[in-house]
Design an enzyme around this catalytic site. Structure first.
Site, mmCIF file in Angstrom:
data_model
loop_
_atom_site.group_PDB
_atom_site.id
_atom_site.type_symbol
_atom_site.label_atom_id
_atom_site.label_comp_id
_atom_site.label_asym_id
_atom_site.label_seq_id
_atom_site.Cartn_x
_atom_site.Cartn_y
_atom_site.Cartn_z
ATOM 1 N N GLU A 1 0.863 -1.188 -0.053
ATOM 2 C CA GLU A 1 -0.158 0.059 -0.163
ATOM 3 C C GLU A 1 0.884 1.252 0.013
ATOM 4 O O GLU A 1 1.509 1.768 1.072
ATOM 5 C CB GLU A 1 -0.947 0.150 1.595
ATOM 6 N N LYS B 1 -11.237 -1.623 6.290
ATOM 7 C CA LYS B 1 -10.034 -1.258 6.973
ATOM 8 C C LYS B 1 -10.627 -0.267 8.293
ATOM 9 O O LYS B 1 -11.357 0.135 8.376
ATOM 10 C CB LYS B 1 -9.249 -0.163 6.275
ATOM 11 N N THR C 1 -4.532 6.070 1.217
ATOM 12 C CA THR C 1 -5.031 7.474 1.456
ATOM 13 C C THR C 1 -5.748 7.866 0.292
ATOM 14 O O THR C 1 -5.409 9.116 -0.257
ATOM 15 C CB THR C 1 -3.389 8.297 1.826
ATOM 16 N N ARG D 1 0.206 10.317 -0.037
ATOM 17 C CA ARG D 1 0.501 11.677 1.151
ATOM 18 C C ARG D 1 1.538 12.471 0.349
ATOM 19 O O ARG D 1 2.121 13.412 1.180
ATOM 20 C CB ARG D 1 0.946 11.065 2.200
HETATM 21 C C1 3PG Z 1 -1.427 5.197 8.431
HETATM 22 O O1 3PG Z 1 -2.345 5.423 7.527
HETATM 23 O O2 3PG Z 1 -0.493 6.040 8.682
HETATM 24 C C2 3PG Z 1 -1.456 4.001 8.875
HETATM 25 O O3 3PG Z 1 -2.641 3.760 9.606
HETATM 26 C C3 3PG Z 1 -0.205 3.600 9.517
HETATM 27 O O4 3PG Z 1 -0.109 3.541 10.640
HETATM 28 P P1 3PG Z 1 0.953 3.278 11.747
HETATM 29 O O5 3PG Z 1 2.153 3.917 11.557
HETATM 30 O O6 3PG Z 1 0.479 3.382 13.269
HETATM 31 O O7 3PG Z 1 1.236 1.732 11.414
#
Ligand code: 3PG
Length: 218
Positions: free
Chosen positions: A46, A134, A74, A50
């Protein structure tokens, strides 16, 4: 499942116990990172939308790492779903849910894992036909207790909890009957990427093999 096959959301979740959540700032990191994760046995990737480099990173992985299955994270709008699809994403993950994003992914034939954090959001996603979701942000929004509570009214829903998951607590989540896999960024530490320490990333990915695939994934 052969990596070239057309996927559905359940297959994305069932491939491995962990989907790495990847934030890439440098296109030069994209291909070695993807190869390092695949070498550690993790191929559902994934890449989050961002950073300004995210789409170029996705294109590079789609072109040069065919043994990975590229996903976009995202995804917050139909335009982002389209951009991700055009960059080669084969699945999408969203931090929340709107019907417009759901419809855009359907129109693109792009499997989507919609993000939810409340019962109402689960019901909205269900109304639109999504049953693999999710749970984000998992730890902050109630963690294990929330998933246990949801297993009553939402017994048919399967979750990928993400947010605050680590190698240490992942097994507790994966032991729940309504959890198929977890998501997390711990496999891709920013300092390892900055240092080009791909062996460390392969090691972190390999460590997830100790996490058993949960009953829900079988
Ligand atoms: C995110 O979208 O940043 C994820 O949920 C990752 O979260 P984490 O850094 O706590 O694994």
């Amino acid at each position: 499942m052969a990596v070239s096959e057309k996927l559905n959301a359940l297959q994305v979740m069932q491939d491995a116990p962990v989907i790495p959540v990847i934030v890439l700032h440098d296109v030069a990191h994209a291909v070695p990172l993807a190869r390092a994760l695949v070498a550690g046995g993790v191929r559902m990737l994934e890449v989050t939308l961002r950073t300004p480099q995210a789409l170029a990173c996705m294109e590079a992985i789609a072109r040069q790492v065919p043994e990975a299955v590229l996903g976009a994270g995202t995804v917050r709008s139909p335009a982002e779903a389209l951009a991700a699809h055009s960059a080669g994403a084969r699945f999408a993950v969203s931090p929340g849910y709107t019907s417009r994003v759901g419809q855009a992914c359907r129109d693109l034939d792009l499997p989507l894992l919609p993000g939810v954090a409340t019962g109402s959001e689960i019901m909205m996603a269900m109304e639109d036909g999504f049953t693999q979701l999710k749970f984000f942000p998992a730890l902050q929004a109630g963690g294990l207790a929330m998933l246990k509570a949801w297993s009553g009214p939402f017994g048919e829903i399967r979750f990928c909890p993400t947010g605050g998951i680590t190698l240490q607590n992942a097994a507790d989540f994966l032991a729940l009957p309504n959890v198929v896999c977890v998501g997390g960024s711990w496999l891709v530490p920013a300092d390892a990427m900055a240092q080009g320490d791909w062996a460390r990333i392969t090691r972190l990915a390999s460590e997830t093999a100790v996490l058993k695939m949960p009953a829900a994934a079988r």
